[in-house]
Design an enzyme around this catalytic site. Structure first.
Site, mmCIF file in Angstrom:
data_model
loop_
_atom_site.group_PDB
_atom_site.id
_atom_site.type_symbol
_atom_site.label_atom_id
_atom_site.label_comp_id
_atom_site.label_asym_id
_atom_site.label_seq_id
_atom_site.Cartn_x
_atom_site.Cartn_y
_atom_site.Cartn_z
ATOM 1 N N LYS A 64 8.363 23.004 -13.365
ATOM 2 C CA LYS A 64 7.383 22.582 -12.833
ATOM 3 C C LYS A 64 7.019 22.009 -11.203
ATOM 4 C CE LYS A 64 5.921 17.949 -14.370
ATOM 5 N NZ LYS A 64 6.541 16.248 -15.031
ATOM 6 N N GLU A 99 10.759 19.435 -24.150
ATOM 7 C CA GLU A 99 10.391 19.954 -22.211
ATOM 8 C C GLU A 99 10.782 20.675 -21.641
ATOM 9 O OE1 GLU A 99 6.884 18.000 -21.506
ATOM 10 O OE2 GLU A 99 7.523 16.290 -22.873
ATOM 11 N N GLU A 154 -3.947 17.597 -10.545
ATOM 12 C CA GLU A 154 -3.845 18.505 -12.111
ATOM 13 C C GLU A 154 -5.639 18.791 -11.850
ATOM 14 O OE1 GLU A 154 -1.790 16.357 -15.451
ATOM 15 O OE2 GLU A 154 -3.607 16.264 -16.430
ATOM 16 N N HIS A 210 8.306 10.297 -28.169
ATOM 17 C CA HIS A 210 7.884 11.654 -27.532
ATOM 18 C C HIS A 210 8.031 13.496 -27.572
ATOM 19 C CE1 HIS A 210 5.464 12.842 -23.965
ATOM 20 N NE2 HIS A 210 6.171 13.525 -23.566
ATOM 21 N N ASN A 268 0.467 19.909 -20.213
ATOM 22 C CA ASN A 268 0.038 19.171 -20.844
ATOM 23 C C ASN A 268 0.225 19.865 -23.026
ATOM 24 O OD1 ASN A 268 -0.189 16.783 -19.386
ATOM 25 N ND2 ASN A 268 -2.311 17.590 -19.334
ATOM 26 N N HIS A 314 0.529 18.757 -25.698
ATOM 27 C CA HIS A 314 0.714 17.080 -25.644
ATOM 28 C C HIS A 314 -0.489 16.242 -25.732
ATOM 29 C CE1 HIS A 314 3.777 17.496 -23.012
ATOM 30 N NE2 HIS A 314 3.867 16.476 -22.694
ATOM 31 N N LYS A 356 3.457 11.512 -10.759
ATOM 32 C CA LYS A 356 2.579 11.427 -11.207
ATOM 33 C C LYS A 356 3.094 9.407 -11.792
ATOM 34 C CE LYS A 356 -0.369 14.081 -14.504
ATOM 35 N NZ LYS A 356 -0.307 14.358 -15.520
ATOM 36 N N ARG A 410 0.766 -1.741 0.364
ATOM 37 C CA ARG A 410 0.072 0.417 0.490
ATOM 38 C C ARG A 410 0.563 0.905 0.307
ATOM 39 N NH1 ARG A 410 -2.784 -2.891 3.644
ATOM 40 N NH2 ARG A 410 -4.578 -3.544 3.063
ATOM 41 N N ARG A 433 -2.017 22.571 -13.120
ATOM 42 C CA ARG A 433 -1.441 21.455 -13.501
ATOM 43 C C ARG A 433 -1.184 20.572 -14.644
ATOM 44 N NH1 ARG A 433 1.330 16.191 -10.730
ATOM 45 N NH2 ARG A 433 2.394 15.872 -12.291
HETATM 46 N N1 GLY Z 1 6.085 11.942 -12.983
HETATM 47 C C1 GLY Z 1 5.636 12.814 -14.450
HETATM 48 C C2 GLY Z 1 4.904 13.799 -13.579
HETATM 49 O O1 GLY Z 1 4.167 13.839 -12.371
HETATM 50 O O2 GLY Z 1 4.677 14.960 -14.081
#
Ligand code: GLY
Length: 357
Positions: free
Chosen positions: A224, A182, A234, A262, A242, A245, A140, A118, A238
């Site tokens: 970032k 990026e 997000e 990418h 994108n 993207h 993420k 967990r 956030r």
């Molecule tokens: N791990 C990439 C992000 O959180 O954007």
């Protein structure tokens, strides 16, 4: 060495940015811990040895796993290999997973940490420019599903990120250009002064100039960090990250994840999003020319000759959003450094934007 603090609702953590910073000193808080190191098979031997020796010296228990980084291997099968090892070797909730590699290894190790018992801690040592400015920051984590990229994942922030530009030495030029896409994105959505700096220094950055790269990485992570610290999951701002993207993801699928990397797809997507910004937000001609000039400078002539069937790209964009239960949003620019989230854009406007001129 500099430190950037990320302060999210779920966790605060530092990103260390510098050259030659993989020393025991920067890892000493992990002494006497159970450590699993997940290594990207492409990591240069001397870097791998350095990290292996340091972590095995300081740890209470140490294992490692080398994985060939590919979208195909970013799978539930590989995730199980990581979990199997942790279970076979009786790792406890107090363990720490380390990722030494590019975005695929960082995302997958993060998700393995998010789901083992967990949730256990993890540390990222990103090895490519793209992962240093993007995948290693923000929490993420994910693996792919046969139906789509990053479909299975969680928000799980690392305990620490160590961004060492020494690892960039072995990268090919094309990988530097991918990361620069990026970096340019970060400037475009939030920092006009940084955009100007990039315009002045782009040739040195493409050539891999250490000092300039360090500065660009630091500034990019700072942008970032500010965005994800305000909106970890997000819900709003956030989404700005994108930019390029929505088009970019469709471009990746259009090329079966083979024709465009990418970073390349995002760069091409940013050109299209700039065209759409002109149409929808009246982004000025002078700014458009500057944006395109900078993006063109990181792309090969061959890439800039790519052609897309606009209807196919729109279909792929809609399918991707439907699969993820999202509406079709676009991040557009009202000027350099000023982004906005727009929805309900007419298909004819999207189609008109699908060009690289
Ligand atoms: N791990 C990439 C992000 O959180 O954007």
């Amino acid at each position: 060495m500099k430190e950037i603090k990320i302060n999210t609702d779920s966790r605060n953590y530092p990103v260390l940015v510098g050259t030659n910073i993989l020393s025991e000193n920067n890892l000493k808080e992990f002494s006497n811990k159970e450590i699993l190191l997940v290594i990207d098979s492409k990591i240069e031997e001397s870097v791998k040895k350095e990290v292996q020796i340091t972590l095995s010296n300081i740890s209470l228990k140490y294992s490692e796993l080398t994985i060939e980084a590919s979208e195909e291997n970013k799978s539930s099968k590989t995730l199980s290999i990581i979990h199997d090892l942790l279970i076979e070797k009786s790792y406890s909730r107090d363990c720490i997973l380390f990722a030494l590699g590019g975005g695929i290894i960082c995302d997958m190790t993060g998700f393995a940490a998010a789901t083992f018992l967990r949730g256990v801690d993890f540390v990222l040592i990103p090895s490519t420019l793209l992962s240093q400015v993007d995948a290693s920051v923000g929490g993420k984590t994910a693996i792919n599903h046969p139906k789509g990229k990053n479909m299975i994942g969680a928000f799980h922030q690392p305990s620490k990120v160590i961004t060492d530009t020494k690892l960039l030495k072995s990268l090919e030029k094309v990988q530097i250009r991918e990361g620069l896409a990026e970096i340019i994105k970060h400037a475009l959505i939030k920092d006009e002064a940084f955009f100007k700096w990039l315009e002045e220094n782009i040739e040195d950055l493409i050539e891999g100039n250490d000092v300039k790269l360090l500065e660009a990485i630091y500034k990019s992570i700072e942008i970032k960090a500010e965005v994800v610290s305000q909106d970890e999951t997000e819900q709003g701002i956030r989404k700005w990250l994108n930019f390029g993207h929505t088009f970019g993801h469709a471009i990746e699928v259009y090329g079966n994840y083979k024709r465009f990397s990418h970073g390349e797809a995002v760069a091409l997507g940013m050109i299209m999003a700039t065209n759409l910004s002109q149409k929808i937000l009246n982004l000025g001609k002078k700014e458009i020319d500057k944006i395109k000039q900078l993006i063109y400078s990181i792309l090969s002539e061959e890439l800039l000759k790519s052609e897309f069937q606009p209807n196919d790209l729109v279909r792929l964009m809609s399918a991707d959003k439907k699969k993820k239960g999202d509406s079709l949003n676009f991040i557009l620019l009202s000027s350099i450094g000023e982004a906005q989230i727009l929805s309900d854009i007419q298909e004819s406007d999207i189609i008109e934007s699908i060009k690289l001129t």
